[in-house]
Write a protein that holds these residues in place. Structure first.
Motif, PDB file in Angstrom:
ATOM      1  N   ILE A  68     -11.172   2.617  10.114  1.00 43.96           N
ATOM      2  CA  ILE A  68     -12.566   2.640  10.560  1.00 43.96           C
ATOM      3  C   ILE A  68     -13.395   1.615   9.797  1.00 43.96           C
ATOM      4  O   ILE A  68     -14.229   0.914  10.375  1.00 43.96           O
ATOM      5  N   VAL A  69     -13.110   1.484   8.489  1.00 45.39           N
ATOM      6  CA  VAL A  69     -13.876   0.500   7.721  1.00 45.39           C
ATOM      7  C   VAL A  69     -13.563  -0.914   8.205  1.00 45.39           C
ATOM      8  O   VAL A  69     -14.462  -1.747   8.371  1.00 45.39           O
ATOM      9  N   ILE A  70     -12.281  -1.196   8.481  1.00 44.19           N
ATOM     10  CA  ILE A  70     -11.919  -2.526   8.988  1.00 44.19           C
ATOM     11  C   ILE A  70     -12.624  -2.790  10.315  1.00 44.19           C
ATOM     12  O   ILE A  70     -13.237  -3.837  10.520  1.00 44.19           O
ATOM     13  N   ILE A  71     -12.547  -1.803  11.210  1.00 41.46           N
ATOM     14  CA  ILE A  71     -13.182  -1.978  12.519  1.00 41.46           C
ATOM     15  C   ILE A  71     -14.689  -2.163  12.354  1.00 41.46           C
ATOM     16  O   ILE A  71     -15.286  -3.050  12.967  1.00 41.46           O
ATOM     17  N   TYR A 114     -25.273  -0.901   7.844  1.00 46.45           N
ATOM     18  CA  TYR A 114     -25.523   0.430   8.400  1.00 46.45           C
ATOM     19  C   TYR A 114     -24.333   0.978   9.182  1.00 46.45           C
ATOM     20  O   TYR A 114     -24.056   2.164   9.136  1.00 46.45           O
ATOM     21  N   ILE A 115     -23.584   0.096   9.876  1.00 44.44           N
ATOM     22  CA  ILE A 115     -22.469   0.625  10.677  1.00 44.44           C
ATOM     23  C   ILE A 115     -21.396   1.274   9.795  1.00 44.44           C
ATOM     24  O   ILE A 115     -21.075   2.443   9.992  1.00 44.44           O
ATOM     25  N   THR A 174     -19.752  -5.242  12.681  1.00 44.28           N
ATOM     26  CA  THR A 174     -20.959  -5.782  12.051  1.00 44.28           C
ATOM     27  C   THR A 174     -21.066  -7.283  12.313  1.00 44.28           C
ATOM     28  O   THR A 174     -22.152  -7.807  12.588  1.00 44.28           O
ATOM     29  N   ILE A 175     -19.922  -7.993  12.227  1.00 43.83           N
ATOM     30  CA  ILE A 175     -19.937  -9.434  12.515  1.00 43.83           C
ATOM     31  C   ILE A 175     -20.474  -9.669  13.926  1.00 43.83           C
ATOM     32  O   ILE A 175     -21.365 -10.486  14.146  1.00 43.83           O
TER      33      ILE A 175
END
Lengths: 206, 206
Positions: free
Chosen positions: B76-79, A77-78, B84-85
């Motif tokens: 943003i996707v990497i962050i 979701y993030i 999420t982890i």
């Protein structure tokens, strides 16, 4: 609880009782950074209202029709929500630029800023994914409820940022102690405003 | 400047000179919201530092392959992946802390500190320096969170409780609970900023 009353509670809760800026401290960067003039604050408030409503609606659809049926919502979701918001902002920017150049000039500079405005992600996450909402009305929102909630949050942001800008404009000409000039006094004012908004706590049993 | 001293500089600048919160004024929201107890500050600080260090390292190691035009979505996707982890592991191992921090964990994605360091530092520097930068900025962030948490918890509840153990107790006095409530956050931070201003003015006068 009748249906219109429920909507009213959700709206009021998002707008005043759990005000996004003063009670929940989300999106403070624009509050301190942008709110030096009333005019820019109004521009920011309008852009946030627009983007936030669209982002929550899109996230709601993505969660209920894609993420949840596929069972990947918990861990995707993030990235999904943030990508939806980022692309929506880009898209909005392009559309406004094409359709209404004056509006673009008024809103343009704020739009990219909104991507990293935590309020948009917060509103989307809370109104879509169960388990984050503090509001004592529902675990899961339907689409209209989600929209009412988001509009309430966005208007709450707008009201506070405009009040804040008015105070800061007056502050320019008032004698502030040397060490408190600039950001520190802005925080003290925020503290007083927040104290005022605390008066709304427990209104209507929310 | 040789390799060692510049490495130390990248690490130590996050403490005071370029402290992300007090000087750059980014990432304020989470700080003010969770600093009502020291324990919350520790959890959020560690989570943000983990994301900051990992994303800095990954971004600086692949910076040669990232096309300039779409770098922000990539960041943003990497962050978001690292967040999420953190989100899932915290939910599994520290459910109590996760319940209090709530929406602030997913909101690490839009914490301006992380994107600002990715864009402003990791994208232009070597992996080792980015690692040190992330660590130093994280330490500066945790530092402010701890100071804020200490002041607010001590004044607001009259004692400091860390992991179910009372560490400091002020004895019998009636604590002003305003400090652990919302206005206290603004008030404490404003006063801290004013103190820093005073310190800077003294230094420049000398």
């Amino acid at each position: 609880m009748s249906e219109p009353y429920r909507y009213f509670l959700i709206f009021l809760g998002a707008l005043l009782i759990y005000n996004i800026l003063l009670i929940r401290f989300i999106a403070l960067c624009p509050l301190i950074g942008v709110s030096t003039q009333v005019e820019t604050s109004i521009g920011m408030a309008m852009s946030v209202l627009f983007v936030m409503t669209m982002a929550s609606a899109a996230s709601w659809v993505a969660w209920n029709y894609v993420l949840k049926p596929l069972g990947v919502g918990e861990f995707l979701y993030i990235p999904v929500f943030i990508l939806i918001i980022a692309s929506l902002v880009q898209f909005t920017e392009m559309v406004i630029k094409k359709v209404s150049p004056p509006l673009y000039r008024a809103m343009g500079i704020y739009l990219p800023l909104i991507t990293t405005n935590c309020a948009v992600l917060a509103a989307a996450t809370e109104s879509v994914k169960p388990g984050f909402l503090k509001l004592n009305v529902a675990y899961h929102f339907s689409l209209p409820e989600c929209l009412v909630y988001t509009i309430g949050v966005a208007l709450g942001f707008g009201v506070v940022i405009i009040i804040f800008a008015c105070i800061r404009e007056r502050l320019e000409t008032s004698p502030v102690p040397h060490t408190f000039k600039g950001a520190p006094i802005a925080f003290i004012i925020a503290a007083l405003l927040s104290l005022a908004f605390m008066g709304f706590a427990n209104l209507l049993g929310l | 400047m040789d390799e060692n001293t510049s490495g130390w500089h990248e690490f130590s600048k996050g403490f005071i000179i370029e402290n992300p919160l007090m000087v750059l004024m980014v990432g304020l929201c989470a700080t003010l919201a969770v600093s009502n107890r020291m324990e919350n500050g520790i959890f959020l600080g560690l989570a943000a530092t983990f994301v900051l260090v990992c994303s800095n390292v990954i971004i600086s190691s692949i910076r040669g392959f990232i096309p300039d035009q779409i770098r922000i979505p990539i960041f943003i996707v990497i962050i978001a992946s690292f967040v999420t982890i953190v989100d899932l592991s915290m939910k599994a191992y520290f459910p109590a802390a996760y319940a209090t921090l709530g929406v602030w964990i997913p909101l690490i994605v839009v914490n301006c500190i992380i994107l600002a360091r990715a864009e402003g530092f990791a994208y232009k520097n070597t992996v080792w320096h980015s690692f040190l930068d992330g660590l130093g900025m994280g330490a500066g962030y945790i530092g402010v969170l701890l100071i804020m948490g200490f002041i607010r918890e001590l004044l607001g509840t009259g004692k400091i409780v860390l992991f179910d153990k009372t560490i400091i107790s002020l004895g019998p006095f009636n604590p002003p609970s305003i400090f652990i409530l919302f206005p206290g956050a603004f008030l404490t931070f404003g006063c801290l900023l004013a103190l820093l201003n005073r310190y800077k003015m003294r230094k420049s006068n000398e």
